[in-house]
Design an enzyme around this catalytic site. Structure first.
Site, PDB file in Angstrom:
ATOM      1  N   HIS A  28      -4.647  -9.782  25.844  1.00  0.00           N
ATOM      2  CA  HIS A  28      -3.880 -10.876  25.219  1.00  0.00           C
ATOM      3  C   HIS A  28      -2.892 -10.441  24.128  1.00  0.00           C
ATOM      4  CE1 HIS A  28      -7.541 -11.491  22.713  1.00  0.00           C
ATOM      5  NE2 HIS A  28      -8.174 -12.053  23.693  1.00  0.00           N
ATOM      6  N   HIS A  82     -20.778 -15.167  25.287  1.00  0.00           N
ATOM      7  CA  HIS A  82     -19.386 -15.541  25.008  1.00  0.00           C
ATOM      8  C   HIS A  82     -18.735 -15.957  26.318  1.00  0.00           C
ATOM      9  CE1 HIS A  82     -15.393 -15.523  23.444  1.00  0.00           C
ATOM     10  NE2 HIS A  82     -15.138 -14.240  23.454  1.00  0.00           N
ATOM     11  N   GLU A  84     -15.480 -16.141  27.061  1.00  0.00           N
ATOM     12  CA  GLU A  84     -14.187 -15.583  27.472  1.00  0.00           C
ATOM     13  C   GLU A  84     -14.375 -14.801  28.776  1.00  0.00           C
ATOM     14  OE1 GLU A  84     -11.877 -13.517  24.450  1.00  0.00           O
ATOM     15  OE2 GLU A  84     -10.061 -13.819  25.632  1.00  0.00           O
ATOM     16  N   ASP A  86     -13.512 -12.153  30.164  1.00  0.00           N
ATOM     17  CA  ASP A  86     -13.842 -10.731  30.314  1.00  0.00           C
ATOM     18  C   ASP A  86     -15.362 -10.530  30.319  1.00  0.00           C
ATOM     19  OD1 ASP A  86     -13.539 -11.595  27.671  1.00  0.00           O
ATOM     20  OD2 ASP A  86     -13.151  -9.591  26.885  1.00  0.00           O
ATOM     21  N   HIS A 148     -15.805 -14.126  18.620  1.00  0.00           N
ATOM     22  CA  HIS A 148     -14.368 -14.285  18.551  1.00  0.00           C
ATOM     23  C   HIS A 148     -13.889 -15.728  18.829  1.00  0.00           C
ATOM     24  CE1 HIS A 148     -10.819 -13.340  21.568  1.00  0.00           C
ATOM     25  NE2 HIS A 148     -10.289 -13.588  20.422  1.00  0.00           N
ATOM     26  N   ASP A 167     -18.263  -9.353  21.242  1.00  0.00           N
ATOM     27  CA  ASP A 167     -16.988  -8.749  20.834  1.00  0.00           C
ATOM     28  C   ASP A 167     -17.111  -7.966  19.518  1.00  0.00           C
ATOM     29  OD1 ASP A 167     -15.360  -9.544  22.949  1.00  0.00           O
ATOM     30  OD2 ASP A 167     -14.800 -11.440  22.009  1.00  0.00           O
ATOM     31  N   TYR A 195      -9.151  -2.922  16.884  1.00  0.00           N
ATOM     32  CA  TYR A 195      -9.771  -4.102  17.508  1.00  0.00           C
ATOM     33  C   TYR A 195      -9.937  -5.208  16.461  1.00  0.00           C
ATOM     34  CZ  TYR A 195     -12.850  -6.852  20.451  1.00  0.00           C
ATOM     35  OH  TYR A 195     -13.387  -7.869  21.201  1.00  0.00           O
ATOM     36  N   HIS A 228     -17.539  -4.240  24.304  1.00  0.00           N
ATOM     37  CA  HIS A 228     -16.374  -3.393  24.568  1.00  0.00           C
ATOM     38  C   HIS A 228     -16.591  -2.044  23.892  1.00  0.00           C
ATOM     39  CE1 HIS A 228     -14.007  -6.722  26.143  1.00  0.00           C
ATOM     40  NE2 HIS A 228     -14.204  -7.422  25.036  1.00  0.00           N
TER      41      HIS A 228
END
Ligand code: FEO
Length: 403
Positions: A28, A82, A84, A86, A148, A167, A195, A228
């Site tokens: 993003h 989460h 999101e 990913d 996040h 995250d 990050y 990540h």
């Protein structure tokens, strides 16, 4: 089921079953030259539990890695920390393949997953501090809203004191190495900061709340496994301490960032002279020519800077487009908490009225411009350059006087 992909044991009874994305170049709006990983973890407790999934395109890879340890149908619980994509993109297909006894997410996670998939995934909402017995182990959930997204949460496993932090404490680094301590320390520190600056800077207050929540729930991890990049298994004071500093807005009082672009070289020359003056004054200066600097790098360098100096030529009476672009990006990260000091400069042709607007724009971002804009029409001559150097030395003086 394909046996092309294998799980790796991360720590006792916990397996890494996610995917390494060697190809990712953009996340993003954030340049990711080192790729990333979408980590998912399989806990071999009495109740076998999967923490998070992966991007949809890696669904089969996730299933193959799980299958290298157990048949996927043996998974009892899935936890989605989460929503999101990913981390949740593979979730519907994994639920279908596994048919788990229960799937858990935060209350906002349940809503967000429903809004993403428009399907009845039979999700169970957990509250902050809720515990889930896995038979011989136990998970504690900590809601970490805005770290996040509003739905984000941590899951803490008592066995081995493992914090699945989603995250948080992550970085976009694709690597065969599972642990941060196996990497070059400078690379890991830079990517952790990169990050944070680009993903979590905006929500620093929420990060601070997370620390309070961890204290309240007596979560003292021995291992942190983010979604990540590599995990953290020793010297946890490092990532925890850096997150504390960044979330509290700690700045380096000596650090200045000059970001600029140039049309015919005049604004570049001004940037060089200002940098030289700041260096003479003893400041640590990062000069970022936007023609070759990614937005993410600007965010990274601004995170702990005390002085932000912006140089733009005028184009059609306005800001140079690269400057407008990067200011839009940086202002979205909420950089002015706490407020920092700033300055403005540039070369103009027909009218220099844009610099007043730039001062106002920086003020809105939380940057107090501490001197008048330093501007030159067309090309600075030697007297102009002497004046620009004096201007830079005066900025240092004001920084020192104002702390
Ligand atoms: Fe890695 Fe907010 O997703």
């Amino acid at each position: 089921m394909s046996s092309s992909f294998r799980a790796r044991e991360v720590c006792d009874k916990v397996y890494a079953v996610g995917a390494i994305d060697w190809e990712l170049a953009e996340f993003h709006g954030y340049h990711t030259p080192h790729g990333t990983t979408y980590n998912a973890y399989l806990i071999l407790a009495d109740k076998i539990t999967l923490i998070d999934t992966v991007k949809a395109k890696y669904t089969d890879e996730l299933l193959a890695r799980i299958s290298s340890v157990i048949h996927p149908s043996r998974i009892d619980y899935i936890v989605s920390n989460h929503s999101e994509l990913d981390h949740s993109g593979a979730l519907p297909k994994i639920i279908e393949a596994v048919q788990p006894e229960a799937v858990y997410a935060s209350p906002k996670g349940v809503q967000a997953l429903e809004r993403h998939f428009h399907d009845d995934l039979k999700l169970n909402a957990v509250k902050d501090g809720d515990k889930l017995s896995l038979g011989n182990m136990e998970l504690t959930f900590q809601l970490t809203s805005m770290v996040h997204w509003p739905d984000s949460m941590f899951s803490f496993l008592d066995h081995g004191k493992v914090l699945f932090s989603n995250d948080a404490f992550g970085m976009h680094v694709a690597s065969s190495k599972l642990w941060a301590d196996e990497h070059d320390p400078g690379h890991v520190a830079a990517e952790l900061k990169n990050y944070y600056a680009n993903i979590l800077w905006l929500t620093s207050r929420a990060v601070q709340k997370v620390f309070k929540g961890m204290d309240k729930a007596e979560i003292e991890p021995s291992i942190i496994l983010p979604d990540h990049g590599p995990g953290w298994r020793n010297n946890l004071e490092k990532p925890l301490g850096l997150y504390k500093d960044w979330s509290e807005g700690k700045k380096d009082p000596n650090k200045a960032v000059i970001l600029f672009d140039t049309m015919w070289g005049s604004t570049a020359l001004m940037a060089r002279v200002i940098a030289d003056g700041l260096i003479e004054g003893g400041m640590d200066v990062q000069v970022l020519p936007l023609a070759k600097t990614e937005r993410a790098k600007v965010a990274l360098e601004c995170l702990d800077a005390s002085l932000l100096i912006v140089g733009s030529p005028t184009l059609n009476g306005g800001l140079f487009p690269t400057i407008a672009d990067v200011l839009t990006y940086i202002s979205g990260l909420n950089p002015g908490k706490p407020r920092i000091k700033g300055a403005v400069f540039g070369s103009y042709g027909w009218s220099g009225s844009v610099y007043k607007k730039l001062v106002a724009q920086l003020d809105d971002m939380g940057v107090d411009v501490i001197d008048d804009p330093q501007t030159t029409q067309y090309v600075p001559n030697s007297d102009d350059l002497d004046g620009i150097r004096e201007y830079a030395l005066n900025l240092v003086k004001q920084m020192r006087e104002n702390g």
